[in-house]
Design a protein around this motif. Structure first.
Motif, PDB file in Angstrom:
ATOM      1  N   LYS A 127       0.844  -1.193   0.000  1.00  0.00           N
ATOM      2  CA  LYS A 127       0.000   0.000   0.000  1.00  0.00           C
ATOM      3  C   LYS A 127       0.885   1.250   0.000  1.00  0.00           C
ATOM      4  O   LYS A 127       1.742   1.404   0.864  1.00  0.00           O
ATOM      5  N   LYS A 128       0.682   2.113  -0.988  1.00  0.00           N
ATOM      6  CA  LYS A 128       1.440   3.367  -1.081  1.00  0.00           C
ATOM      7  C   LYS A 128       0.588   4.490  -0.494  1.00  0.00           C
ATOM      8  O   LYS A 128      -0.525   4.751  -0.955  1.00  0.00           O
ATOM      9  N   VAL A 129       1.142   5.163   0.525  1.00  0.00           N
ATOM     10  CA  VAL A 129       0.414   6.237   1.194  1.00  0.00           C
ATOM     11  C   VAL A 129       1.296   7.482   1.233  1.00  0.00           C
ATOM     12  O   VAL A 129       2.515   7.385   1.430  1.00  0.00           O
ATOM     13  N   TYR A 130       0.663   8.635   1.050  1.00  0.00           N
ATOM     14  CA  TYR A 130       1.414   9.892   1.064  1.00  0.00           C
ATOM     15  C   TYR A 130       2.081  10.144   2.416  1.00  0.00           C
ATOM     16  O   TYR A 130       1.537   9.792   3.460  1.00  0.00           O
ATOM     17  N   MET A 131       3.268  10.780   2.367  1.00  0.00           N
ATOM     18  CA  MET A 131       3.928  11.232   3.592  1.00  0.00           C
ATOM     19  C   MET A 131       3.120  12.365   4.218  1.00  0.00           C
ATOM     20  O   MET A 131       2.427  13.107   3.529  1.00  0.00           O
ATOM     21  N   ILE A 139      -3.175  18.698   0.714  1.00  0.00           N
ATOM     22  CA  ILE A 139      -4.171  17.652   0.966  1.00  0.00           C
ATOM     23  C   ILE A 139      -5.233  17.638  -0.128  1.00  0.00           C
ATOM     24  O   ILE A 139      -5.605  16.564  -0.647  1.00  0.00           O
ATOM     25  N   LEU A 140      -5.739  18.814  -0.498  1.00  0.00           N
ATOM     26  CA  LEU A 140      -6.766  18.894  -1.541  1.00  0.00           C
ATOM     27  C   LEU A 140      -6.230  18.384  -2.879  1.00  0.00           C
ATOM     28  O   LEU A 140      -6.942  17.698  -3.623  1.00  0.00           O
ATOM     29  N   ALA A 141      -4.971  18.696  -3.180  1.00  0.00           N
ATOM     30  CA  ALA A 141      -4.370  18.218  -4.422  1.00  0.00           C
ATOM     31  C   ALA A 141      -4.233  16.690  -4.403  1.00  0.00           C
ATOM     32  O   ALA A 141      -4.457  16.029  -5.422  1.00  0.00           O
ATOM     33  N   GLN A 142      -3.886  16.132  -3.259  1.00  0.00           N
ATOM     34  CA  GLN A 142      -3.761  14.684  -3.143  1.00  0.00           C
ATOM     35  C   GLN A 142      -5.122  13.994  -3.272  1.00  0.00           C
ATOM     36  O   GLN A 142      -5.231  12.934  -3.904  1.00  0.00           O
ATOM     37  N   ILE A 143      -6.140  14.598  -2.671  1.00  0.00           N
ATOM     38  CA  ILE A 143      -7.501  14.038  -2.780  1.00  0.00           C
ATOM     39  C   ILE A 143      -7.953  14.031  -4.238  1.00  0.00           C
ATOM     40  O   ILE A 143      -8.517  13.048  -4.732  1.00  0.00           O
ATOM     41  N   LYS A 145      -6.021  14.065  -6.925  1.00  0.00           N
ATOM     42  CA  LYS A 145      -5.198  13.120  -7.673  1.00  0.00           C
ATOM     43  C   LYS A 145      -5.628  11.676  -7.419  1.00  0.00           C
ATOM     44  O   LYS A 145      -5.528  10.820  -8.309  1.00  0.00           O
ATOM     45  N   SER A 146      -6.139  11.410  -6.213  1.00  0.00           N
ATOM     46  CA  SER A 146      -6.567  10.049  -5.856  1.00  0.00           C
ATOM     47  C   SER A 146      -7.915   9.692  -6.465  1.00  0.00           C
ATOM     48  O   SER A 146      -8.309   8.523  -6.439  1.00  0.00           O
ATOM     49  N   LYS A 153      -6.271   7.714   0.584  1.00  0.00           N
ATOM     50  CA  LYS A 153      -5.769   6.823   1.640  1.00  0.00           C
ATOM     51  C   LYS A 153      -5.180   7.560   2.840  1.00  0.00           C
ATOM     52  O   LYS A 153      -4.649   6.925   3.754  1.00  0.00           O
ATOM     53  N   GLY A 154      -5.276   8.873   2.847  1.00  0.00           N
ATOM     54  CA  GLY A 154      -4.748   9.631   3.974  1.00  0.00           C
ATOM     55  C   GLY A 154      -3.245   9.813   3.878  1.00  0.00           C
ATOM     56  O   GLY A 154      -2.647   9.744   2.803  1.00  0.00           O
TER      57      GLY A 154
END
Length: 216
Positions: A127-131, A139-143, A145-146, A153-154
């Protein structure tokens, strides 16, 4: 390395006892604020005090710890979970020297099984999870992109006593040979006691003495 070191310290009576004492020292009397300590912080019903105890254990055994956090759409942390430190591996650094992902696997040795099958160390089981980065825009950019909050995945807060992005060495790293010797000596004693592994007696006669031949 962390899995092997953990097995080594667990199999050494002396080292394991010392490490347990070290954990007790780190944990101390717990958190001062009882309301904060009793606060339920994840869907499993664990309290902050439960997480704190697990952090103390990882700090004693590995000199590091890892926590997983989940966010809501307001970019607020709504859930906190402990991740066994030995299950985490950092992604390779990017050109700017930053690490974007933490890779999580239940057992990097590949020995653990589920339903009779080994959990292989491959992309399907990792499982790859952001640092961890609590900046709202990140956070919004990661959401986005996901593919949405339901697929997000938090983040993982990964901490090492040896510095940022440095895999830590546990406090007992310099006495690995002694720990292994401690384990080996106990194994020899056990085999001798249970299976008479060592030499128990000897037949001796004087040099050149003729014992004769038993005709019968």
């Amino acid at each position: 390395y962390p899995q092997r070191m953990y097995d080594l310290i667990q199999n050494s009576p002396t080292g394991g006892t010392c490490c347990d004492r070290y954990q007790t020292f780190i944990e101390g009397n717990g958190l001062n604020n009882s309301d904060f300590a009793d606060y339920v912080c994840n869907r499993a019903g664990e309290t902050v005090d439960d997480i704190y105890r697990l952090i103390a254990q990882d700090m004693a055994y590995f000199h590091g710890f890892a926590l997983h956090v989940n966010y809501n759409m307001a970019c607020e942390i709504v859930e906190l979970q402990h991740i066994p430190f030995q299950n985490c591996r950092l992604e390779e650094e990017e050109e700017n020297g930053q690490v974007t992902y933490v890779n999580i696997h239940p057992d990097w040795t590949g020995h653990k099984t589920r339903k009779g099958n080994k959990i292989l160390v491959d992309k399907n089981n990792i499982k790859k999870v952001y640092m961890f980065n609590p900046i709202k825009e990140v956070i919004l950019a990661q959401i986005e992109k996901s593919g949405g909050i339901d697929k997000y995945k938090g983040q993982v807060f990964w901490f090492s006593m040896d510095g940022k992005y440095e895999y830590p060495k546990p406090i007992y790293d310099k006495v690995v040979t002694n720990l292994s010797t401690d384990e080996g000596l106990d194994n020899v004693k056990y085999r001798n006691t249970r299976n008479n592994f060592l030499l128990a007696g000897m037949f001796i006669h004087k040099k050149g003495q003729n014992l004769g031949i038993d005709e019968d």
